[in-house]
Write a protein that holds these residues in place. Structure first.
Motif, mmCIF file in Angstrom:
data_model
loop_
_atom_site.group_PDB
_atom_site.id
_atom_site.type_symbol
_atom_site.label_atom_id
_atom_site.label_comp_id
_atom_site.label_asym_id
_atom_site.label_seq_id
_atom_site.Cartn_x
_atom_site.Cartn_y
_atom_site.Cartn_z
ATOM 1 N N PHE A 227 35.262 23.097 -29.993
ATOM 2 C CA PHE A 227 34.836 24.245 -30.780
ATOM 3 C C PHE A 227 33.916 25.142 -29.963
ATOM 4 N N ASN A 228 33.957 26.418 -30.262
ATOM 5 C CA ASN A 228 32.986 27.349 -29.686
ATOM 6 C C ASN A 228 32.508 28.287 -30.780
ATOM 7 N N ASN A 229 31.182 28.293 -30.975
ATOM 8 C CA ASN A 229 30.565 29.108 -32.024
ATOM 9 C C ASN A 229 31.231 28.895 -33.376
ATOM 10 N N GLY A 230 31.489 27.634 -33.666
ATOM 11 C CA GLY A 230 31.947 27.258 -34.996
ATOM 12 C C GLY A 230 33.439 27.253 -35.227
ATOM 13 N N ARG A 231 34.215 27.722 -34.246
ATOM 14 C CA ARG A 231 35.658 27.804 -34.450
ATOM 15 C C ARG A 231 36.398 26.915 -33.452
#
Length: 252
Positions: A227-231
């Motif tokens: 994930f990156n920044n929640g996605r």
């Protein structure tokens, strides 16, 4: 050549297919074998072709599967792989037939397997499975499909848990959930963690080490969810080169 079953009695002396070509680093294979040893008591079955190649199937009762699914009474296929020179020789049909026979003998409703809307690395081939009669039971963001092969018309419909449907988490930054179910995670996770530090990035690691954690994971593919920044960015295991490319794509 024949199909052999890997058990607690022979696992230390047998190869496990997916890591068979990696002669330099046995870390991943050893971690995978340790994971398998703990799962045998839960009903894990691992069958492979008696050859030096990637031809195998791994399955377990869905109640014990390391996936966020609700599929009580089904047999879940963890991994199913026939590659290279072994394709087109009937081995996939043979392995799948043995799995079906096992599930039927235990009075199960059918089989489940994680796949995708289009063929993706690390996920079972949807075209082959649907050709063999599998149906789509449920979907999750962005492309995951839970396929099932019911043995009766009134078999209950399996589904994803709500925790894994959206492919999002509240934690910000780069976050990786992973297990030892695939031998390549133990090999590559430390390498990308080192690469992130070298570039001044923080990568938060969440190793999944219990069935309960896996069954409540935030994405369907618990083996590797980045994930990156929640996605959710990818379920595919980053090599060093691919991870460097991802870092290059981040805004400065």
């Amino acid at each position: 050549m024949e199909i052999i079953t890997i058990t607690a009695d022979n696992i230390d002396s047998e190869h496990i297919c997916c890591a068979v070509s990696d002669k330099k680093d046995s870390t991943g294979a050893n971690a995978k074998k340790s994971w398998m040893k703990d799962r045998f008591q839960d009903g894990l079955v691992f069958r492979r072709l008696d050859a030096r190649g990637k031809v195998f199937i791994e399955y377990i009762p869905a109640e014990k599967a390391w996936y966020p699914i609700l599929a009580d009474g089904y047999m879940h296929i963890d991994c199913f792989w026939v590659s290279g020179q072994f394709k087109g020789q009937g081995y996939a049909n043979q392995l799948l037939s043995q799995c079906i026979e096992d599930a039927r003998s235990q009075g199960m409703h059918g089989l489940t397997v994680l796949s995708s809307s289009k063929k993706k690395p690390y996920l079972s081939d949807p075209d082959y499975l649907k050709y063999k009669g599998f149906l789509t039971a449920d979907t999750a963001h962005p492309f995951f499909e839970l396929l099932y092969l019911p043995f009766t018309d009134n078999a209950p419909l399996p589904r994803f848990k709500d925790c894994a449907r959206k492919g999002t988490i509240e934690e910000t930054g780069m976050v990786l959930y992973y297990t030892a179910q695939c031998p390549y995670t133990s090999q590559y996770v430390p390498l990308i963690a080192k690469a992130a530090r070298a570039r001044g990035h923080e990568l938060t690691l969440h190793p999944i080490t219990t069935t309960e954690q896996a069954q409540n994971a935030p994405a369907p593919y618990t083996t590797y969810s980045f994930f990156n920044n929640g996605r959710l960015v990818t379920h595919e295991i980053f090599s060093e080169k691919k991870f460097e490319k991802f870092l290059d794509s981040l805004p400065v």
